[in-house]
Design a protein around this motif. Sequence first.
Motif, short mmCIF file in Angstrom:
data_model
loop_
_atom_site.label_atom_id
_atom_site.label_comp_id
_atom_site.label_asym_id
_atom_site.label_seq_id
_atom_site.Cartn_x
_atom_site.Cartn_y
_atom_site.Cartn_z
N VAL A 214 -1.91 12.61 -7.42
CA VAL A 214 -1.64 11.50 -6.51
C VAL A 214 -2.30 10.22 -7.03
O VAL A 214 -3.50 10.22 -7.34
CB VAL A 214 -2.12 11.80 -5.08
CG1 VAL A 214 -1.91 10.58 -4.17
CG2 VAL A 214 -1.40 13.01 -4.52
N GLU B 182 0.85 -1.19 0.00
CA GLU B 182 0.00 0.00 0.00
C GLU B 182 0.89 1.24 0.00
O GLU B 182 1.86 1.31 0.75
CB GLU B 182 -0.93 0.00 1.22
CG GLU B 182 -1.93 -1.15 1.20
CD GLU B 182 -3.02 -0.99 2.26
OE1 GLU B 182 -3.73 0.03 2.22
OE2 GLU B 182 -3.12 -1.87 3.12
N GLU C 96 1.19 5.66 -1.72
CA GLU C 96 0.71 6.79 -2.51
C GLU C 96 1.87 7.30 -3.36
O GLU C 96 2.96 7.54 -2.83
CB GLU C 96 0.21 7.92 -1.62
CG GLU C 96 -1.03 7.58 -0.80
CD GLU C 96 -1.38 8.70 0.17
OE1 GLU C 96 -2.56 8.80 0.55
OE2 GLU C 96 -0.46 9.46 0.54
N GLU D 195 3.13 10.40 -5.72
CA GLU D 195 2.81 11.82 -5.90
C GLU D 195 3.67 12.41 -7.01
O GLU D 195 4.90 12.29 -6.98
CB GLU D 195 3.04 12.58 -4.60
CG GLU D 195 2.75 14.07 -4.69
CD GLU D 195 3.08 14.79 -3.38
OE1 GLU D 195 2.15 15.03 -2.59
OE2 GLU D 195 4.28 15.10 -3.18
N ASP E 78 -3.46 6.82 -5.70
CA ASP E 78 -3.79 6.25 -4.39
C ASP E 78 -3.86 4.73 -4.50
O ASP E 78 -4.74 4.18 -5.18
CB ASP E 78 -5.13 6.83 -3.93
CG ASP E 78 -5.50 6.40 -2.52
OD1 ASP E 78 -4.90 5.43 -2.01
OD2 ASP E 78 -6.39 7.02 -1.92
N HIS E 79 -2.95 4.04 -3.83
CA HIS E 79 -2.95 2.57 -3.83
C HIS E 79 -3.10 2.07 -2.40
O HIS E 79 -2.23 1.41 -1.85
CB HIS E 79 -1.65 2.05 -4.46
CG HIS E 79 -1.69 0.59 -4.80
ND1 HIS E 79 -1.26 -0.39 -3.94
CD2 HIS E 79 -2.12 -0.04 -5.91
CE1 HIS E 79 -1.41 -1.58 -4.51
NE2 HIS E 79 -1.93 -1.40 -5.71
N LYS E 80 -4.26 2.40 -1.80
CA LYS E 80 -4.56 1.98 -0.43
C LYS E 80 -5.91 1.26 -0.41
O LYS E 80 -6.87 1.68 -1.07
CB LYS E 80 -4.61 3.19 0.52
CG LYS E 80 -3.33 4.01 0.55
CD LYS E 80 -3.33 4.99 1.73
CE LYS E 80 -4.51 5.95 1.70
NZ LYS E 80 -4.42 6.93 0.58
N LYS F 120 6.57 10.61 3.51
CA LYS F 120 6.81 10.79 2.08
C LYS F 120 8.29 11.07 1.78
O LYS F 120 8.93 11.87 2.46
CB LYS F 120 5.96 11.96 1.58
CG LYS F 120 6.10 12.26 0.11
CD LYS F 120 5.07 13.28 -0.34
CE LYS F 120 5.24 14.59 0.38
NZ LYS F 120 4.24 15.58 -0.05
#
Length: 256
Positions: free
Chosen positions: A169, A155, A157, A159, A171-173, A249
């Motif tokens: 972004v 999981e 993110e 950016e 989003d891979h959550k 990040k």
Amino acid sequence: LNTARFINQHYKDRKGSIQLLNELAISYKTNPEVLKAIAFQFQEMNAKNEAIKLFENVFLLRPNYVQSYRDLANAYKENDNYKKAWRMYMSYMLQGKGLNDKTIGSLLYNEMEWLFYNRKNQVGMREKFLPKNKTINDFRSEARIVFEWNTSEAEFELEFVNPDKQIFVFDHKLASNPSLIEDEKKTGYSSKEFFISELGGGEWLVNINYLGNKKPEPTYFKVTIYSDWSQPYQTQMTSLFKFEDEREKVQLFVIK
């Protein structure tokens, strides 16, 4: 994996590094996630034949994963074996599974379109293929960036910050994008491509916020940057990133 990379980068012992990675692959010959991490490292080292062997092994372990078809086809393509690459792509298409979507299907079709426009005479194409773009000029882009990760549980993110400080972004959550994660596990893929049609005059920042993978093992990300995508002077650079713990990040790289 760390030791093999150290041997190659610091001692310039490419042969010793490859030998160690091959021994590791034998020890984990039934673990596709470890084999993919090793294959990623081979690709970063430009050890093309070694990478092909591992992706062939992963294909045998995961014959129902679309990613297995794509990875092996891409490995063949990078080794200039365009006929085998095309057959791998087509063998997936001939199963009647669509490629007209915005996920792995789009990635596969773009790579097939690249072969159609740039290596058509070397592919031995027997099938009728309809490119999405009318001409190669419509297909070209200043940059194509492909992210791949070795475990479906990762999981994170991604950016992208353009020269005007505008942010995009990915989003891979699981909590915020469950449909994507579900589709990845159902279809069997772990990759994403991005295009930058015009880089502009400044810098693009690419950052990641890694959030873990529900496992004690690290996640390996392979990133391939294609500059001047589908131009006669196209170049590519492959980098491997290892993430072990959740972190704030961090900047992966800068594109100018």
